[in-house]
Motif scaffolding. Structure first.
Motif, mmCIF file in Angstrom:
data_model
loop_
_atom_site.group_PDB
_atom_site.id
_atom_site.type_symbol
_atom_site.label_atom_id
_atom_site.label_comp_id
_atom_site.label_asym_id
_atom_site.label_seq_id
_atom_site.Cartn_x
_atom_site.Cartn_y
_atom_site.Cartn_z
ATOM 1 N N LYS A 129 34.512 -12.943 -74.767
ATOM 2 C CA LYS A 129 33.703 -12.172 -75.701
ATOM 3 C C LYS A 129 32.505 -12.999 -76.172
ATOM 4 C CE LYS A 129 37.282 -11.398 -78.779
ATOM 5 N NZ LYS A 129 38.356 -12.196 -78.188
ATOM 6 N N ASN A 159 38.418 -3.750 -76.080
ATOM 7 C CA ASN A 159 37.727 -3.341 -77.300
ATOM 8 C C ASN A 159 38.420 -2.125 -77.926
ATOM 9 O OD1 ASN A 159 35.505 -3.228 -79.207
ATOM 10 N ND2 ASN A 159 34.670 -1.525 -78.010
ATOM 11 N N TYR A 176 32.716 -7.368 -75.963
ATOM 12 C CA TYR A 176 33.797 -7.661 -75.002
ATOM 13 C C TYR A 176 33.287 -7.565 -73.572
ATOM 14 C CZ TYR A 176 37.390 -6.994 -78.662
ATOM 15 O OH TYR A 176 38.190 -7.097 -79.765
ATOM 16 N N GLY A 182 36.660 -5.198 -70.532
ATOM 17 C CA GLY A 182 36.002 -5.313 -71.837
ATOM 18 C C GLY A 182 36.186 -4.037 -72.651
ATOM 19 N N GLU A 242 41.619 -10.404 -81.127
ATOM 20 C CA GLU A 242 41.959 -9.193 -80.377
ATOM 21 C C GLU A 242 43.447 -9.062 -80.114
ATOM 22 O OE1 GLU A 242 39.930 -10.888 -76.498
ATOM 23 O OE2 GLU A 242 41.232 -9.240 -75.898
#
Ligand code: ADP
Ligand code: UDP
Length: 237
Positions: free
Chosen positions: A13, A51, A28, A47, A193
């Motif tokens: 990220k 996310n 991301y 990504g 995350e």
């Protein structure tokens, strides 16, 4: 809201400043690394999955009383979060033996642990994120005793919530890694995350890997597995 300079380029990220000092933007990407950067590649679409999945879970965790950094999803890869000072610990929670725990203790992958295990690693790429215990953490000042107690409590709360949430989607929660941060007023909140990059997910029936181990171990099918986890979670809401 205006996006300003890039503050940090991570392995997965990028973090940008915004015109609001209390917020940062997280972007991301699809880059994947393993073994502390030794193995590099791409998981197409990862990504966006990470996310959206992180944001869905962070919102549900907030509702369950786990304070966290989520503020607002901007688009499929970018999210506004509260800027925190990251506590330099990787907080790992395990329900089933796998990966480095299996190697260290000679436990077969898949052995169910009699109770959840929390491990801490000191976040330092140059040192290879060494495992540390509470004494090390207090002795080097990585966190205070109060912070450590709050982190343990929240890590177990996340485990209870996530295990049940994943079970509903036909997925076993094997283990996962969390990061926490300090707000300017000194509160410790959940950050970073929660995704197939940072959790081990196994299909409840087949025990097939649905996470980054597909990439780490060159098993193939990571793209499809990441999409599948998100699809199953969204189908439940
Ligand atoms: P790495 O640093 O391991 O390469 P990433 O590519 O995921 O990891 O980079 C994201 C970085 O952003 C990490 O260093 C993480 O600790 C940090 N981070 C996550 N959430 C926040 C937040 N709310 N405020 C500030 N930094 C954060
Ligand atoms: N993990 C992570 N980032 C790391 C190390 C571990 O997200 O830098 C996660 C990993 O995805 C797994 C859990 O933490 O869900 C436990 O990983 P383990 O210690 O078994 O490490 P590994 O086998 O990946 O070396």
């Amino acid at each position: 809201m205006e996006i300003r300079e890039q503050l940090y380029q991570g392995k997965a990220k990028r973090v940008f400043a915004t015109d609001d000092e209390s917020l940062v933007l997280v972007d991301y990407g699809d880059d994947a690394t393993a073994g502390n950067g030794a193995k590099k590649g791409t998981i197409v679409g990862k990504g966006a999955v990470n996310n959206r999945m992180t944001n869905m879970l962070m919102q549900q965790l907030a509702a369950k009383g786990v304070p966290n950094h989520f503020v607002r999803e901007l688009d499929d890869r970018r999210t506004l979060v509260r800027k925190v000072q990251i506590v330099p610990l990787e907080v790992i929670v395990r329900n089933i033996a796998a990966g480095s725990l299996s190697a260290r203790l000679g436990l077969e992958e898949g052995a169910v642990l009699a109770r959840p295990v929390i491990e801490f690693c000191y976040k330092d790429d140059a040192l290879g994120d060494p495992m540390v215990n509470d004494d090390h953490i207090l002795a080097i000042g990585a966190a205070t005793a109060e912070e450590l107690a709050a982190i343990r409590r929240m890590a177990l709360q996340v485990n209870d919530f996530l295990r049940e949430r994943m079970a509903g989607a036909g997925i076993e929660l094997v283990d996962f890694k969390l990061e926490f941060g300090r707000t300017p007023d000194g509160e410790v909140i959940l950050a970073d995350e929660i995704s197939p990059d940072t959790c081990r997910f196994w299909d409840s029936k087949t025990h097939a890997h649905l996470d980054k181990d597909l990439f780490r171990r060159d098993l193939g099918g990571a793209e499809e597995a990441y999409q599948e986890v998100l699809r199953r979670l969204m189908a439940q809401d």
